[in-house]
Scaffold this motif. Sequence first.
Motif: not given
Length: 60
Positions: A15-21, A25-35
């Motif tokens: 569960i911990g690894v799943g939450l970190v993942f 991924m959420r941060a990557v997607i948001h960064a891509d959207r902002r870029e």
Amino acid sequence: MDGLWQVLAALIPSIGVGLVFWFVMRAVIHADRRERQAVARLEAQQRAQSPDQGAGVGDR
């Protein structure tokens, strides 16, 4: 009750690894959207500053 702790001990790392993942991924997607938004703003600003230079290289 001992079996419950064993089950939880087995599930908590997954569960911990799943939450970190999920957070990564959420941060990557948001960064891509902002870029993409920043690039679109920059391109729109460049088009507004020089509308006569909109022709591409191949349009000679």
